[in-house]
Design a protein around this motif. Structure first.
Motif, PDB file in Angstrom:
ATOM      1  N   MET A   1       0.844  -1.198   0.000  1.00  0.00           N
ATOM      2  CA  MET A   1       0.000   0.000   0.000  1.00  0.00           C
ATOM      3  C   MET A   1       0.877   1.244   0.000  1.00  0.00           C
ATOM      4  O   MET A   1       1.803   1.362   0.796  1.00  0.00           O
ATOM      5  CB  MET A   1      -0.910   0.009   1.242  1.00  0.00           C
ATOM      6  CG  MET A   1      -1.719   1.300   1.389  1.00  0.00           C
ATOM      7  SD  MET A   1      -2.713   1.330   2.883  1.00  0.00           S
ATOM      8  CE  MET A   1      -4.003   0.189   2.457  1.00  0.00           C
ATOM      9  N   ASN A   2       0.578   2.205  -0.912  1.00  0.00           N
ATOM     10  CA  ASN A   2       1.306   3.473  -0.921  1.00  0.00           C
ATOM     11  C   ASN A   2       0.336   4.627  -0.668  1.00  0.00           C
ATOM     12  O   ASN A   2      -0.887   4.444  -0.652  1.00  0.00           O
ATOM     13  CB  ASN A   2       2.048   3.672  -2.244  1.00  0.00           C
ATOM     14  CG  ASN A   2       1.112   3.561  -3.445  1.00  0.00           C
ATOM     15  OD1 ASN A   2       0.066   4.214  -3.490  1.00  0.00           O
ATOM     16  ND2 ASN A   2       1.486   2.737  -4.402  1.00  0.00           N
ATOM     17  N   LYS A   3       0.892   5.820  -0.486  1.00  0.00           N
ATOM     18  CA  LYS A   3       0.068   6.979  -0.125  1.00  0.00           C
ATOM     19  C   LYS A   3      -0.941   7.324  -1.217  1.00  0.00           C
ATOM     20  O   LYS A   3      -2.093   7.676  -0.911  1.00  0.00           O
ATOM     21  CB  LYS A   3       0.976   8.182   0.144  1.00  0.00           C
ATOM     22  CG  LYS A   3       1.880   8.026   1.353  1.00  0.00           C
ATOM     23  CD  LYS A   3       2.683   9.289   1.571  1.00  0.00           C
ATOM     24  CE  LYS A   3       3.577   9.176   2.806  1.00  0.00           C
ATOM     25  NZ  LYS A   3       4.645   8.170   2.614  1.00  0.00           N
ATOM     26  N   VAL A   4      -0.527   7.248  -2.473  1.00  0.00           N
ATOM     27  CA  VAL A   4      -1.432   7.601  -3.574  1.00  0.00           C
ATOM     28  C   VAL A   4      -2.639   6.682  -3.595  1.00  0.00           C
ATOM     29  O   VAL A   4      -3.787   7.130  -3.727  1.00  0.00           O
ATOM     30  CB  VAL A   4      -0.680   7.537  -4.924  1.00  0.00           C
ATOM     31  CG1 VAL A   4      -1.645   7.785  -6.077  1.00  0.00           C
ATOM     32  CG2 VAL A   4       0.463   8.554  -4.944  1.00  0.00           C
ATOM     33  N   THR A   5      -2.398   5.388  -3.457  1.00  0.00           N
ATOM     34  CA  THR A   5      -3.497   4.416  -3.452  1.00  0.00           C
ATOM     35  C   THR A   5      -4.423   4.664  -2.272  1.00  0.00           C
ATOM     36  O   THR A   5      -5.656   4.620  -2.404  1.00  0.00           O
ATOM     37  CB  THR A   5      -2.941   2.980  -3.379  1.00  0.00           C
ATOM     38  OG1 THR A   5      -2.050   2.771  -4.466  1.00  0.00           O
ATOM     39  CG2 THR A   5      -4.068   1.960  -3.455  1.00  0.00           C
ATOM     40  N   PHE A   6      -3.839   4.933  -1.113  1.00  0.00           N
ATOM     41  CA  PHE A   6      -4.643   5.170   0.081  1.00  0.00           C
ATOM     42  C   PHE A   6      -5.500   6.425  -0.076  1.00  0.00           C
ATOM     43  O   PHE A   6      -6.694   6.424   0.229  1.00  0.00           O
ATOM     44  CB  PHE A   6      -3.720   5.306   1.289  1.00  0.00           C
ATOM     45  CG  PHE A   6      -4.447   5.610   2.573  1.00  0.00           C
ATOM     46  CD1 PHE A   6      -5.141   4.616   3.243  1.00  0.00           C
ATOM     47  CD2 PHE A   6      -4.442   6.896   3.100  1.00  0.00           C
ATOM     48  CE1 PHE A   6      -5.818   4.898   4.425  1.00  0.00           C
ATOM     49  CE2 PHE A   6      -5.108   7.181   4.281  1.00  0.00           C
ATOM     50  CZ  PHE A   6      -5.799   6.183   4.941  1.00  0.00           C
ATOM     51  N   LEU A   7      -4.898   7.512  -0.568  1.00  0.00           N
ATOM     52  CA  LEU A   7      -5.643   8.758  -0.729  1.00  0.00           C
ATOM     53  C   LEU A   7      -6.718   8.641  -1.800  1.00  0.00           C
ATOM     54  O   LEU A   7      -7.795   9.229  -1.677  1.00  0.00           O
ATOM     55  CB  LEU A   7      -4.682   9.899  -1.073  1.00  0.00           C
ATOM     56  CG  LEU A   7      -3.725  10.324   0.048  1.00  0.00           C
ATOM     57  CD1 LEU A   7      -2.748  11.385  -0.448  1.00  0.00           C
ATOM     58  CD2 LEU A   7      -4.510  10.854   1.262  1.00  0.00           C
ATOM     59  N   ARG A   8      -6.425   7.872  -2.851  1.00  0.00           N
ATOM     60  CA  ARG A   8      -7.441   7.645  -3.874  1.00  0.00           C
ATOM     61  C   ARG A   8      -8.653   6.926  -3.286  1.00  0.00           C
ATOM     62  O   ARG A   8      -9.793   7.213  -3.628  1.00  0.00           O
ATOM     63  CB  ARG A   8      -6.845   6.833  -5.022  1.00  0.00           C
ATOM     64  CG  ARG A   8      -7.802   6.709  -6.223  1.00  0.00           C
ATOM     65  CD  ARG A   8      -7.260   5.780  -7.294  1.00  0.00           C
ATOM     66  NE  ARG A   8      -5.967   6.266  -7.778  1.00  0.00           N
ATOM     67  CZ  ARG A   8      -4.845   5.558  -7.747  1.00  0.00           C
ATOM     68  NH1 ARG A   8      -4.866   4.332  -7.246  1.00  0.00           N
ATOM     69  NH2 ARG A   8      -3.717   6.066  -8.209  1.00  0.00           N
ATOM     70  N   ASP A   9      -8.370   5.981  -2.400  1.00  0.00           N
ATOM     71  CA  ASP A   9      -9.458   5.257  -1.744  1.00  0.00           C
ATOM     72  C   ASP A   9     -10.246   6.166  -0.805  1.00  0.00           C
ATOM     73  O   ASP A   9     -11.434   5.915  -0.538  1.00  0.00           O
ATOM     74  CB  ASP A   9      -8.877   4.069  -0.967  1.00  0.00           C
ATOM     75  CG  ASP A   9      -9.950   3.209  -0.333  1.00  0.00           C
ATOM     76  OD1 ASP A   9     -10.776   2.646  -1.083  1.00  0.00           O
ATOM     77  OD2 ASP A   9      -9.970   3.087   0.907  1.00  0.00           O
ATOM     78  N   LYS A  10      -9.603   7.222  -0.302  1.00  0.00           N
ATOM     79  CA  LYS A  10     -10.243   8.139   0.647  1.00  0.00           C
ATOM     80  C   LYS A  10     -10.736   9.420  -0.023  1.00  0.00           C
ATOM     81  O   LYS A  10     -10.989  10.422   0.668  1.00  0.00           O
ATOM     82  CB  LYS A  10      -9.245   8.499   1.748  1.00  0.00           C
ATOM     83  CG  LYS A  10      -8.845   7.325   2.637  1.00  0.00           C
ATOM     84  CD  LYS A  10     -10.038   6.789   3.419  1.00  0.00           C
ATOM     85  CE  LYS A  10      -9.664   5.598   4.281  1.00  0.00           C
ATOM     86  NZ  LYS A  10     -10.835   5.087   5.036  1.00  0.00           N
TER      87      LYS A  10
ATOM     88  N   HIS B   1       1.902  -4.846   4.785  1.00  0.00           N
ATOM     89  CA  HIS B   1       3.309  -5.139   4.505  1.00  0.00           C
ATOM     90  C   HIS B   1       3.724  -6.442   5.187  1.00  0.00           C
ATOM     91  O   HIS B   1       4.376  -7.310   4.573  1.00  0.00           O
ATOM     92  CB  HIS B   1       4.197  -3.991   4.986  1.00  0.00           C
ATOM     93  CG  HIS B   1       5.671  -4.269   4.818  1.00  0.00           C
ATOM     94  ND1 HIS B   1       6.294  -4.250   3.598  1.00  0.00           N
ATOM     95  CD2 HIS B   1       6.626  -4.600   5.735  1.00  0.00           C
ATOM     96  CE1 HIS B   1       7.570  -4.539   3.756  1.00  0.00           C
ATOM     97  NE2 HIS B   1       7.795  -4.769   5.035  1.00  0.00           N
ATOM     98  N   THR B   2       3.331  -6.604   6.442  1.00  0.00           N
ATOM     99  CA  THR B   2       3.630  -7.844   7.163  1.00  0.00           C
ATOM    100  C   THR B   2       2.930  -9.034   6.524  1.00  0.00           C
ATOM    101  O   THR B   2       3.501 -10.126   6.406  1.00  0.00           O
ATOM    102  CB  THR B   2       3.192  -7.720   8.635  1.00  0.00           C
ATOM    103  OG1 THR B   2       3.822  -6.580   9.229  1.00  0.00           O
ATOM    104  CG2 THR B   2       3.563  -8.972   9.419  1.00  0.00           C
TER     105      THR B   2
END
Length: 238
Positions: A1-10, A65-66
């Motif tokens: 998971m990266n920041k762009v993907t997370f922000l796109r989801d939000k 990540h884990t």
């Protein structure tokens, strides 16, 4: 998971947050509140929303990540449910429950198939041992009365019965495979003796040019050599 993907989801959450801040600022401005007050309230509101988003992002990032690292380290990927890290957010707990349910279903199916295979193998082994008794009886009668043609056909039947037994055991070969020092010449001579009748009838002479002791399972090696002899007799002679 990266920041762009997370922000796109939000995206929806971020849009609603900004619209709420603008609407709140407009209401406060309509009430003649000082500009510094309006800016301070909106700033605190946005900082709180960003802190909440940041916490959620790092929780999910560490968890996934884990999870991916554990998955890559596993040779049998279907054990991943047992390697799941504890989740501190709803989606992680939900994912963990789904994977555990799916894994249990798969394990139940595997256990059922193994039981079915074991029962089938036990049945084949029992059938083979049972059918050997009348075959031995008929062979004894043939030998006493010199019915060579019938005896030769009985030999073929015995070969097919042995094949069925070995193939039934092949699914659990590790339990039926015993290594020991084996004299190849003795093993081959015994094999030739078993096939002597058909070899003589086809006027085939066997020249043994091996004198070695090897570490093998004599039962399985004899079976493999018998298949070679059968194929040679079937396809190599007229």
């Amino acid at each position: 998971m990266n920041k762009v993907t997370f922000l796109r989801d939000k995206t929806f959450f971020l849009v609603i947050t900004l619209l709420t801040a603008l609407f709140g600022g407009f209401v406060l401005w309509a009430l003649n509140c000082p500009l510094i007050f309006i800016l301070s309230i909106n700033l605190l509101y946005l900082i709180g929303a960003l802190l909440a988003l940041s916490r959620e992002y790092f929780l999910k990032k560490n968890y996934y990540h884990t999870l991916y690292s554990s998955l890559e380290a596993l040779e049998q990927k279907y054990y991943i449910a047992n390697m799941l890290p504890p989740a501190s957010f709803f989606e992680g707990e939900f994912l963990s429950d789904i994977l555990h349910i799916a894994t249990k279903s798969m394990n139940d199916e595997i256990a059922s198939n193994r039981k079915g295979n074991l029962e089938y193998r036990e049945y084949v082994e029992l059938w083979v041992h049972e059918i050997k008794t009348p075959i031995s009886g008929v062979r004894l009668i043939c030998e006493n009365n010199r019915y060579q043609d019938v005896s030769a056909e009985l030999t073929k039947i015995e070969r097919y019965v042995e094949q069925a037994l070995f193939y039934a055991r092949s699914s659990a070969v590790e339990k039926d495979y015993i290594l020991k020092e084996t004299d190849l010449q003795k093993l081959i001579r015994a094999l030739i003796k078993e096939n002597a009748q058909i070899l003589i009838s086809k006027k085939i002479k066997v020249d043994i040019q091996v004198d070695k002791i090897v570490s093998t399972d004599p039962k399985w090696l004899s079976f493999i050599l018998q298949q070679l002899v059968d194929n040679a007799l079937k396809y190599g002679t007229k």
